[in-house]
Scaffold this motif. Structure first.
Motif, short mmCIF file in Angstrom:
data_model
loop_
_atom_site.label_atom_id
_atom_site.label_comp_id
_atom_site.label_asym_id
_atom_site.label_seq_id
_atom_site.Cartn_x
_atom_site.Cartn_y
_atom_site.Cartn_z
N ALA A 96 -8.68 -20.61 4.50
CA ALA A 96 -8.18 -19.76 5.46
C ALA A 96 -6.54 -19.48 5.47
CB ALA A 96 -8.36 -20.28 6.86
N LYS A 97 -5.99 -20.68 5.36
CA LYS A 97 -4.41 -20.61 4.95
C LYS A 97 -3.83 -19.80 3.80
CE LYS A 97 -0.19 -23.44 5.00
NZ LYS A 97 0.32 -22.39 4.15
N LEU A 98 -4.81 -19.89 2.74
CA LEU A 98 -4.40 -19.43 1.47
C LEU A 98 -4.87 -17.89 1.50
CD1 LEU A 98 -5.60 -21.81 -1.35
CD2 LEU A 98 -3.40 -21.08 -0.91
N ARG A 99 -5.85 -17.56 2.12
CA ARG A 99 -6.27 -16.20 2.41
C ARG A 99 -5.07 -15.39 3.14
NH1 ARG A 99 -11.40 -17.85 3.76
NH2 ARG A 99 -11.20 -17.29 5.74
N ILE A 100 -4.37 -15.96 4.14
CA ILE A 100 -3.33 -15.39 4.96
C ILE A 100 -2.08 -15.30 3.89
CG2 ILE A 100 -1.79 -15.84 6.89
CD1 ILE A 100 -4.03 -16.93 8.22
N ASP A 101 -1.88 -16.36 3.27
CA ASP A 101 -0.86 -16.34 2.32
C ASP A 101 -0.96 -15.21 1.38
OD1 ASP A 101 0.25 -18.47 3.69
OD2 ASP A 101 -0.05 -19.81 2.11
N MET A 102 -1.97 -15.09 0.82
CA MET A 102 -2.33 -13.99 -0.31
C MET A 102 -2.34 -12.41 0.20
SD MET A 102 -2.00 -15.33 -3.13
CE MET A 102 -2.96 -13.85 -4.02
N ARG A 103 -2.90 -12.49 1.28
CA ARG A 103 -2.62 -11.18 2.10
C ARG A 103 -1.24 -10.68 1.97
NH1 ARG A 103 -6.97 -12.86 6.13
NH2 ARG A 103 -5.28 -12.92 7.66
N SER A 104 -0.48 -11.55 2.49
CA SER A 104 0.99 -11.13 2.53
C SER A 104 1.65 -11.09 1.03
CB SER A 104 1.60 -12.51 3.02
OG SER A 104 1.48 -12.92 4.51
N GLU A 105 1.31 -11.70 0.30
CA GLU A 105 1.72 -11.48 -1.33
C GLU A 105 1.09 -10.12 -1.61
OE1 GLU A 105 3.67 -13.09 -2.92
OE2 GLU A 105 3.94 -14.95 -1.66
N LEU A 106 -0.14 -9.74 -1.53
CA LEU A 106 -0.69 -8.66 -2.02
C LEU A 106 0.02 -7.34 -1.25
CD1 LEU A 106 -4.45 -9.29 -2.24
CD2 LEU A 106 -2.99 -8.94 -4.09
N LYS A 107 0.24 -7.36 0.12
CA LYS A 107 0.93 -6.42 0.64
C LYS A 107 2.12 -6.17 -0.02
CE LYS A 107 1.48 -4.41 5.34
NZ LYS A 107 0.90 -4.50 6.69
N ARG A 108 3.07 -7.22 -0.01
CA ARG A 108 4.43 -7.16 -0.51
C ARG A 108 4.34 -6.45 -1.86
NH1 ARG A 108 7.11 -10.40 -4.00
NH2 ARG A 108 5.43 -11.85 -4.10
N LEU A 109 3.41 -7.07 -2.77
CA LEU A 109 3.30 -6.47 -3.86
C LEU A 109 3.00 -5.04 -4.10
CD1 LEU A 109 3.02 -7.46 -6.97
CD2 LEU A 109 0.60 -7.62 -6.70
N HIS A 110 2.06 -4.57 -3.26
CA HIS A 110 1.79 -2.87 -3.19
C HIS A 110 3.04 -2.28 -2.89
CE1 HIS A 110 0.76 0.46 -0.87
NE2 HIS A 110 0.29 0.98 -1.99
N GLN A 111 3.84 -2.62 -1.90
CA GLN A 111 5.03 -2.13 -1.39
C GLN A 111 6.14 -2.13 -2.35
OE1 GLN A 111 6.04 -4.29 2.18
NE2 GLN A 111 4.56 -3.12 3.39
N GLU A 112 6.21 -3.08 -3.45
CA GLU A 112 7.19 -3.50 -4.22
C GLU A 112 6.90 -2.39 -5.55
OE1 GLU A 112 7.77 -7.01 -5.64
OE2 GLU A 112 8.66 -7.96 -3.80
N LEU A 113 5.53 -2.44 -6.00
CA LEU A 113 5.30 -1.63 -7.17
C LEU A 113 4.90 -0.27 -6.85
CD1 LEU A 113 2.98 -4.57 -9.19
CD2 LEU A 113 5.56 -3.94 -9.35
N GLY A 114 4.50 0.05 -5.80
CA GLY A 114 3.97 1.27 -5.45
C GLY A 114 2.75 1.86 -6.27
N THR A 115 2.06 0.94 -6.63
CA THR A 115 0.75 0.99 -7.55
C THR A 115 -0.27 1.43 -6.57
OG1 THR A 115 1.41 -0.80 -9.13
CG2 THR A 115 -1.18 0.00 -9.06
N THR A 116 -1.28 2.41 -6.80
CA THR A 116 -2.53 2.56 -6.08
C THR A 116 -3.52 1.70 -6.25
OG1 THR A 116 -2.32 5.20 -6.86
CG2 THR A 116 -4.39 4.33 -5.97
N VAL A 117 -3.89 1.18 -5.09
CA VAL A 117 -4.62 -0.09 -4.99
C VAL A 117 -5.99 0.29 -4.20
CG1 VAL A 117 -5.08 -2.41 -4.14
CG2 VAL A 117 -2.57 -1.63 -4.69
N ILE A 118 -7.15 -0.03 -4.83
CA ILE A 118 -8.39 0.04 -4.26
C ILE A 118 -8.93 -1.27 -4.07
CG2 ILE A 118 -10.56 1.04 -4.10
CD1 ILE A 118 -9.80 3.00 -6.06
N TYR A 119 -9.33 -1.64 -2.80
CA TYR A 119 -9.57 -3.03 -2.15
C TYR A 119 -10.87 -3.32 -1.89
CZ TYR A 119 -8.51 -7.86 -0.57
OH TYR A 119 -8.30 -9.01 -0.58
N VAL A 120 -11.94 -3.74 -2.19
CA VAL A 120 -13.25 -4.26 -1.76
C VAL A 120 -13.29 -5.55 -0.83
CG1 VAL A 120 -15.70 -4.62 -2.20
CG2 VAL A 120 -14.28 -2.80 -3.32
N THR A 121 -13.53 -5.26 0.42
CA THR A 121 -14.02 -6.47 1.17
C THR A 121 -14.65 -6.17 2.43
OG1 THR A 121 -12.81 -7.93 2.53
CG2 THR A 121 -12.00 -5.91 3.02
#
Length: 375
Positions: free
Chosen positions: A172-197
Motif C-alpha cells: 500500500a505505501k509503495l503504491r501511494i509513492d509510485m502514484r505520486s511519481e507517475l503523476k509528477r512524471l506525466h506533468q514533467e514529460l507531457g507524454t500521452t499516457v494510457i493507464y489500465v487499472t
C-alpha cells in the motif's frame, strides 16, 4: 503530438465479444486511465493500441496516421507506433545491472555511448533510483524494480506510454509513492499516457481523463471528479467511491421545468439547468434512485431545520474519519464524517442531505437524470 483515435473497434476471442464498437479519443498529453472490473475489456484496449492484439473491426489512428484498418487487414507493427509499455511483471534482465537494463533499448538503436549515459542517468534520477544503477534486479525491492521498468520505458522519450496495472504487485505505501511519481512524471514529460487499472483510487488521483468499461462497453469518459460526482449510470456510481455510494429509492414527477423528487430523505426540487440529456418519462410519477455519497450528509446531535431524524445503527471510528450507519425510516445510510466521532447504538441524530449534490437516476434505465453540483 500523440493523439490517438479508436473508431468502431470490435474484438472477439472466439465467440467472446470483448470490445463492442469501441469509440475513444485520447488527446495529446492526456493521462487516460482505462478503469473497470476484471474482464471488462480495458487491457484488451491497451493491447489493441500497442499492436499486440488485432481487432476484427474498426480503425486506429495515431497523430492522424492510420495504424489499423481491420477490414483491409492493415495493422502497423508495434515498432512503428512510437510507444513503450510497462506491465504488471517487471520483465527485467536478471543478468544486467539497473543501468544496462534501462540502456538496453538505446544500445540496440546504436545511440552514442555518451548520450546513452546522459539519458539513462536522467531517467533513473527522475525515478529517484540513480544510486542503484550498478545493482542487479535481485538486489532491489519490488518498488525499486518497478521504478527501473518505468525508467526503461521513458528513457527513449516515447510519444505514448502504456501502463498495464504496473502497481498492483506493490504494498500500500509503495503504491501511494509510485502514484505520486507517475503523476509528477506525466506533468514533467507531457507524454500521452494510457493507464489500465481496476483500482479507482489510482484512476481518480492520477488521471486527466477516466474511461469506464463494463462488459466490453465504454460507459463513460470524463474527468476524474465528474466520474465521481456524476456517474453516467447506476453501475458506474456503484463501482466508483470508497466507501460506496448510498442508493435511496424515490419517486419523481416532472412538472414543466421542475423535477420534484420525494423519498424518506425529504422532498427536493430541481430545475432544468440540472438535467442531463437523458430522456425523462413523458408524464406522471415515476420511480427513481437517488445517489448520495457518504460525505454528502451532515449529522447533528441537535435538531436542525430541514433535517431528518436518524437512528444510529453502528459507529466505526477510523482515526482520520468516522463511518456512521444510520436508519432514516426504512432507509439505511452510510455517512462519513471527518475526525473521530463517538455515537452510541440507537442514539437519536439529525441528518441533513446536501440536496444539490444528490444525483438522480431512472430506476427503469439506470441512466443519470440530474447532475450533482456544489452548494
Amino acid at each position: 503530438m500523440s493523439r490517438i483515435v479508436l473508431k468502431d473497434i470490435d474484438k472477439f476471442y472466439g465467440s467472446n465479444h470483448v470490445l463492442k464498437n469501441l469509440n475513444l479519443t485520447i488527446e495529446d498529453g492526456e493521462f487516460m486511465t482505462l478503469l473497470g472490473p476484471s474482464g471488462c475489456g480495458k487491457t484488451t484496449t491497451l493491447r489493441v493500441v500497442s499492436g499486440l492484439e488485432r481487432p476484427q473491426n474498426g480503425f486506429l489512428y495515431m497523430d492522424d496516421e492510420l495504424m489499423v484498418n481491420a477490414k483491409e487487414l492493415f495493422f502497423a507493427p508495434p515498432s512503428k507506433r512510437g510507444l513503450n509499455l510497462v506491465f504488471q511483471s517487471y520483465a527485467l534482465w536478471p543478468h544486467m545491472t539497473v543501468f544496462n537494463n534501462v540502456a538496453f533499448g538505446l544500445t540496440i538503436k546504436h545511440v552514442p555511448k555518451d548520450e546513452i549515459k546522459k539519458k539513462v542517468e536522467s531517467a533513473l534520477e527522475r525515478m529517484q533510483i540513480l544510486e542503484f544503477k550498478a545493482r542487479y534486479p535481485s538486489e532491489l525491492s519490488g518498488g525499486q524494480q518497478q521504478r527501473v521498468a518505468i525508467a526503461r520505458a521513458i528513457v527513449s522519450e516515447p510519444k505514448v506510454l502504456l501502463l498495464d496495472e504496473p502497481l498492483s504487485n506493490l504494498d500500500a505505501k509503495l503504491r501511494i509513492d509510485m502514484r505520486s511519481e507517475l503523476k509528477r512524471l506525466h506533468q514533467e514529460l507531457g507524454t500521452t499516457v494510457i493507464y489500465v487499472t481496476h483500482d479507482q483510487v489510482e484512476a481518480l488521483t492520477m488521471s486527466t481523463k477516466v474511461a469506464v468499461f463494463f462488459e466490453g462497453n465504454l460507459v463513460q469518459v470524463d474527468t476524474p471528479m465528474n466520474v465521481y460526482q456524476n456517474p453516467a449510470d447506476l453501475r458506474v456510481a456503484d463501482f466508483i467511491g470508497n466507501p460506496s455510494i448510498n442508493f435511496v429509492d424515490a419517486t419523481a414527477q416532472l412538472n414543466g421545468d421542475t423535477l420534484e423528487v420525494s423519498s424518506e430523505l425529504g422532498t427536493f426540487k430541481y430545475d432544468r439547468a440540472d438535467f442531463t440529456e437523458n430522456e425523462f418519462p413523458q408524464s406522471g410519477k415515476f420511480d427513481c434512485v437517488l445517489g448520495v455519497r457518504p460525505e454528502q450528509v451532515k449529522l447533528s446531535i441537535k435538531e436542525v431545520e430541514g433535517a431528518s431524524g436518524a437512528i444510529v445503527y453502528a459507529c466505526q471510528p477510523a482515526g482520520s474519519e468516522t463511518l456512521v450507519q444510520v436508519n432514516i425510516g426504512e432507509t439505511k445510510l452510510l455517512i462519513k464524517q471527518v475526525g473521530v466521532k463517538n455515537y452510541s447504538t440507537n442514539q437519536q441524530l439529525y441528518a441533513t442531505v446536501l440536496e444539490n449534490m444528490v444525483t438522480v437516476y431512472s430506476k427503469e434505465t439506470g441512466k443519470l437524470l440530474k447532475f450533482s453540483h456544489e452548494e
